[in-house]
Design a protein around this motif. Structure first.
Motif, PDB file in Angstrom:
ATOM      1  N   GLU A  32     -25.040   2.539  35.659  1.00  0.00           N
ATOM      2  CA  GLU A  32     -24.869   2.212  37.021  1.00  0.00           C
ATOM      3  C   GLU A  32     -24.762   0.563  37.145  1.00  0.00           C
ATOM      4  OE1 GLU A  32     -23.841   4.379  39.277  1.00  0.00           O
ATOM      5  OE2 GLU A  32     -24.277   5.758  38.224  1.00  0.00           O
ATOM      6  N   ARG A  76     -22.745   0.173  42.803  1.00  0.00           N
ATOM      7  CA  ARG A  76     -23.841   1.108  42.657  1.00  0.00           C
ATOM      8  C   ARG A  76     -25.242   1.091  41.982  1.00  0.00           C
ATOM      9  NH1 ARG A  76     -19.821   5.700  40.085  1.00  0.00           N
ATOM     10  NH2 ARG A  76     -19.644   3.878  38.718  1.00  0.00           N
ATOM     11  N   GLN A 110     -21.884  -1.134  50.852  1.00  0.00           N
ATOM     12  CA  GLN A 110     -21.440   0.354  50.660  1.00  0.00           C
ATOM     13  C   GLN A 110     -21.705   1.056  52.115  1.00  0.00           C
ATOM     14  OE1 GLN A 110     -19.934   1.659  48.013  1.00  0.00           O
ATOM     15  NE2 GLN A 110     -19.671  -0.577  47.522  1.00  0.00           N
ATOM     16  N   CYS A 115     -27.241   7.161  49.391  1.00  0.00           N
ATOM     17  CA  CYS A 115     -27.994   6.476  47.971  1.00  0.00           C
ATOM     18  C   CYS A 115     -29.083   7.371  48.128  1.00  0.00           C
ATOM     19  CB  CYS A 115     -28.511   4.844  48.256  1.00  0.00           C
ATOM     20  SG  CYS A 115     -29.656   4.566  47.031  1.00  0.00           S
TER      21      CYS A 115
END
Length: 121
Positions: A32, A76, A110, A115
């Motif tokens: 990630e 991410r 984001q 998450c």
């Protein structure tokens, strides 16, 4: 296979097995956080530790710049860090920490994404 060749075959097989395991441990895929290990990415966010557990604490500019750079490079990655066992050990509350980009007024966050079980504000 003759009796004399059997020990050599077993030794060769053992050496091959050990070397395969050693090589496999050295191969790391990009995760990630790209090729940056998650531990290194988490350490880079150390200026944010005080604000990751208390939503009322003002976010320091150093934290905002680190979070902004991280989101720009690998969006991410922040989520991966916040949900990692390392963050839990550091006492980070993911539900509060996920709001740091908003508290820093970062535009390219984001927003609206998930998450883990937390929604990014």
């Amino acid at each position: 296979m003759g009796v004399g060749l059997k020990p050599y075959f077993l030794v060769a097989l053992f050496v091959f097995g050990i070397s395969s395991v050693m090589c496999a441990n050295k191969i790391e895929a990009a995760g990630e956080c790209g090729k940056t290990p998650i531990r290194s990415a988490a350490v880079s966010l150390s200026p944010c530790l005080g604000t990751a557990g208390n939503a009322k604490v003002k976010v320091p500019p150093g934290c905002c710049s680190k979070v902004g750079a991280l989101l720009k490079a690998s969006p991410r990655c922040l989520c991966a860090i916040l949900l990692s066992p390392l963050a839990k050990q550091a006492g980070i509350n993911p539900g509060i920490a996920i709001g740091i980009p908003k508290r820093c007024n970062i535009r390219n966050r984001q927003s609206g994404k998930k998450c883990g079980s937390y929604k990014v504000p």
